[in-house]
Design a protein around this motif. Structure first.
Motif, PDB file in Angstrom:
ATOM      1  N   GLU A 143       5.228  80.880  -0.793  1.00 19.93           N
ATOM      2  CA  GLU A 143       4.517  80.970   0.487  1.00 19.93           C
ATOM      3  C   GLU A 143       5.275  80.186   1.562  1.00 19.93           C
ATOM      4  O   GLU A 143       5.814  79.112   1.292  1.00 19.93           O
ATOM      5  CB  GLU A 143       3.102  80.414   0.338  1.00 19.93           C
ATOM      6  N   THR A 160       4.461  88.211   7.057  1.00 20.33           N
ATOM      7  CA  THR A 160       3.386  88.177   6.069  1.00 20.33           C
ATOM      8  C   THR A 160       2.154  87.483   6.638  1.00 20.33           C
ATOM      9  O   THR A 160       2.266  86.541   7.427  1.00 20.33           O
ATOM     10  CB  THR A 160       3.830  87.466   4.776  1.00 20.33           C
ATOM     11  N   HIS A 212       1.212  84.211   3.089  1.00 23.08           N
ATOM     12  CA  HIS A 212       1.189  84.769   1.738  1.00 23.08           C
ATOM     13  C   HIS A 212       2.580  85.014   1.168  1.00 23.08           C
ATOM     14  O   HIS A 212       2.739  85.079  -0.052  1.00 23.08           O
ATOM     15  CB  HIS A 212       0.391  86.078   1.720  1.00 23.08           C
ATOM     16  N   GLY A 213       3.565  85.184   2.021  1.00 25.68           N
ATOM     17  CA  GLY A 213       4.899  85.503   1.532  1.00 25.68           C
ATOM     18  C   GLY A 213       5.968  84.714   2.249  1.00 25.68           C
ATOM     19  O   GLY A 213       5.693  83.808   3.040  1.00 25.68           O
TER      20      GLY A 213
END
Length: 345
Positions: A196, A252, A246-247
């Protein structure tokens, strides 16, 4: 006879001249290619001010990020800068996980500002003395990413500077340099490390009050994750909060199940000698993080603020790269092998 004396004098003069030239070359090499980098300031508001940037972490590639920032500060803003590295004294190579040697710390004696990104260093007392002297003088500091846990002394190390240890228990220095000087020590990864990223959320109150460090700073996303920050001091002012994404790409979405955390703040510290210094701390700062132009702007603005030059900060702080910049993704043991200091010039 006179000719013989004249020849002897000329020979001796040539020998002394050759020795002087050799000494000059050796000294220049030691200063400009073997142990540290130096950049003379160009024209700019920082003319005459000296900034020392200290790299020395085994994960976030500060040996790449610090020279890039130094070039920006010197070329675009006029500061004289020096960049220090973790050096293997035998190979004369940059070895980021060589934790007991950062040559050039004596430059702190006349530095106006220190910018550091170091992690778990265990420096000898003769080097730590320069860091301690700087702090006792109450000079300003910018601490990035792992500088919250900059020092880590082994249990058998009886250094008089053990109070700097990231989990120190000495009265007045509980949790060491990070907590006492920068505002926080190492706690935990709040985001999922290397999975993350971090979306910066500019603090509304600081933005409304037009804090000079935030001038022109609008959009920051970085790949390094949010750190846990448990409790800053009463005089700390949070400028930027971090939302977990999230990424590992800027597009993201935010993970709203995880709370926001401070990721950039200012405060002051008071040394044992009673002198106070200005501090800017950010838990961002990996070499790949610094691909964000607005993060570079945040750091450069902070340098002006630390040096009481806030009135010179504009909305358009120049942070263009000086030369190429191709940072390595963070991670342990993935630094570029065989690198000499001159390779980063």
């Amino acid at each position: 006879m006179k000719n013989l004396k004249r020849e002897a004098v000329n020979s001796r003069s040539l020998t002394l001249l050759a020795l002087a030239m050799l000494l000059s070359v050796c000294t220049g090499y030691a200063q400009h290619g073997e142990l540290w980098l130096e950049y003379a300031g160009g024209q700019g508001p920082g003319k005459g001010k000296k900034i020392v940037l200290i790299s020395g972490d085994d994960e976030y590639r500060s040996e790449e990020g610090m020279p890039m920032l130094a070039k920006i500060l010197s070329t675009h803003h006029g500061f004289d800068t020096k960049v220090l590295f973790a050096i293997d004294p035998e190979k004369k190579e940059i070895i980021p996980n060589y934790k007991s040697n950062i040559p050039g710390l004596h430059f702190l004696a006349d530095a106006d500002l220190v910018i550091m990104l170091i992690r778990f260093r265990e420096l000898p007392d003769e080097q730590m003395k320069f860091i301690d002297d700087y702090i006792q003088a109450g000079k300003p500091i910018i601490g990035l990413r792992t500088s919250t846990h900059a020092f880590n002394y082994g249990k058998d190390n009886q250094s008089k500077y053990r109070k700097y240890h990231w989990m120190a228990s000495e009265a007045g220095w509980e949790k060491g340099f990070g907590k006492r000087i920068l505002g926080e020590t190492w706690v935990a990864h709040h985001g999922h490390h290397a999975v993350e990223g971090t979306r910066a959320m500019i603090d509304g109150l600081s933005h409304s009050s037009k804090h000079p460090i935030l001038r022109g700073v609008k959009d920051i996303w970085v790949a390094s994750d949010v750190y846990t920050v448990n409790g800053l001091g009463d005089d700390a002012e949070v400028l930027v909060h971090g939302a977990v994404t999230h990424g590992m790409t800027a597009d993201t979405p935010i993970n709203w199940e995880k709370a926001l955390m401070p990721i950039a703040w200012t405060q002051t510290y008071t040394s044992d000698a009673g002198n106070s210094g200005k501090v800017f701390t950010s838990t961002m700062g990996a070499s790949v993080d610094l691909e964000s132009a607005d993060l570079r702007k945040l750091v450069v603005n902070a340098a002006y603020w630390c040096l009481n030059m806030s009135h010179l900060i504009t909305e358009n702080t120049k942070v263009d790269y000086v030369g190429a910049y191709n940072p390595t993704m963070f991670g342990f043991d993935n630094w570029r092998r065989g690198m000499k200091v001159a390779d980063f010039k």
